[in-house]
Design an enzyme around this catalytic site. Sequence first.
Site, mmCIF file in Angstrom:
data_model
loop_
_atom_site.group_PDB
_atom_site.id
_atom_site.type_symbol
_atom_site.label_atom_id
_atom_site.label_comp_id
_atom_site.label_asym_id
_atom_site.label_seq_id
_atom_site.Cartn_x
_atom_site.Cartn_y
_atom_site.Cartn_z
ATOM 1 N N GLU A 253 0.815 -1.218 0.000
ATOM 2 C CA GLU A 253 0.000 0.000 0.000
ATOM 3 C C GLU A 253 0.850 1.272 0.000
ATOM 4 O O GLU A 253 1.256 1.746 1.057
ATOM 5 C CB GLU A 253 -0.948 0.027 1.216
ATOM 6 C CG GLU A 253 -1.824 1.277 1.250
ATOM 7 C CD GLU A 253 -2.808 1.334 2.427
ATOM 8 O OE1 GLU A 253 -2.799 0.420 3.263
ATOM 9 O OE2 GLU A 253 -3.580 2.300 2.480
ATOM 10 N N LYS B 227 -2.463 -1.973 -3.158
ATOM 11 C CA LYS B 227 -3.519 -1.106 -2.597
ATOM 12 C C LYS B 227 -3.098 0.346 -2.795
ATOM 13 O O LYS B 227 -2.428 0.929 -1.948
ATOM 14 C CB LYS B 227 -3.723 -1.424 -1.115
ATOM 15 C CG LYS B 227 -4.721 -0.510 -0.412
ATOM 16 C CD LYS B 227 -5.183 -1.091 0.920
ATOM 17 C CE LYS B 227 -6.029 -0.093 1.680
ATOM 18 N NZ LYS B 227 -6.724 -0.690 2.821
HETATM 19 P P1 13P Z 1 -9.451 4.244 4.010
HETATM 20 O O1 13P Z 1 -10.259 3.513 2.985
HETATM 21 O O2 13P Z 1 -10.271 4.863 5.105
HETATM 22 O O3 13P Z 1 -8.437 5.172 3.401
HETATM 23 O O4 13P Z 1 -8.625 3.139 4.790
HETATM 24 C C1 13P Z 1 -7.998 2.147 4.079
HETATM 25 C C2 13P Z 1 -6.743 1.799 4.734
HETATM 26 O O5 13P Z 1 -6.556 0.675 5.136
HETATM 27 C C3 13P Z 1 -5.728 2.839 4.856
HETATM 28 O O6 13P Z 1 -4.513 2.269 5.224
#
Ligand code: 13P
Length: 340
Positions: free
Chosen positions: A177, A219
């Site tokens: 991510e 992500k």
């Molecule tokens: P949000 O969808 O609220 O951005 O959270 C996703 C997430 O896991 C952020 O690390």
Amino acid sequence: MNKTELQSIARAMVAPHKGLLAADESTGTIKKRFDKIQLESTEEHRRSYREMLFTTAGAAEYISGVILYDETLRQSCADGTPFPAYLAAKGIIPGIKVDAGAKPLAGVPGETITEGLDGLRERLAEYHKLGARFAKWRAVIDIGAGIPSRFAIDANAHALARYAALCQEAGIVPIVEPEVLMDGDHTIERCEEVTSLTLQSVFDALYAHGVYLEGIILKPNMVISGKKCPVQASRQQVAEATVRVLRQHVPAAVPGIAFLSGGQSEAESTEHLSLMNRLGDLPWQLSFSYGRALQASALDAWHGKPSQFAAGQRTFFKRARLNGLARTGRYEPAMEQEPA
Ligand code: 13P
């Protein structure tokens, strides 16, 4: 590394019509969410809130996996069933956030590095025993005057790749991510440029570390105008810019891309996903891994009251269903008016 197993977990995480629920808010973050409904953040309140989400009837139709926080992975339903066992029995894969948060990057003012690599091999072994089959690590890239620097992007990409390689060694699928924040007044073009540099750096690092691409989930943020930018790109423009950047940087070997919502409203994040899936002919599954965009209205409907447990579940189910429809481009904004 058992490649076959990693690939089959990753594919199940982005199975058709499904996506991930990010319920891995740290104790500090969930307190901020509870503050909004004037609920004290006790361990029992955190547990019962998560139980409300996880035990929603029918959720498994649209939710393939849940990202848990360390405390949550060790908690149980009121009847004593541990959350990971409860979820697995419903066909929902338990996952775990393993990073220790974004901290100031020494020597580089205004930028952060995500910590948590020390001792990670041992923690992953324990998490696997507790039932986790995928993990999450979030790198944060902020856009502002003179930032991000190439150095901060590369340092974060390097940490993501080290994390991903350790996960795969432990039989755990890494969610990679790299989040380019939507805070600030930058244009969508600037977001596209920074997202492009970031993804390039991340895939260079994953390749250098020998990460098996068929066994990861990416992500990313969507390519979107900064929240304070006076010119806001249309939803169609967001969908097109996001898919354009992903096509340039994400190898087709990656089974799926599960977006974060990053501060977009529930309806916006669902419509963006739906419009992207309408673009068609994509080499990967385009799915969701939303935190706020799956939980905001459900948290509000529940409001910490046992009498509103079922109302919270109906609201959560509606969001899960609408995002499930967005997986095939079948979401329509008018569906927001349907009762929960
Ligand atoms: P949000 O969808 O609220 O951005 O959270 C996703 C997430 O896991 C952020 O690390």
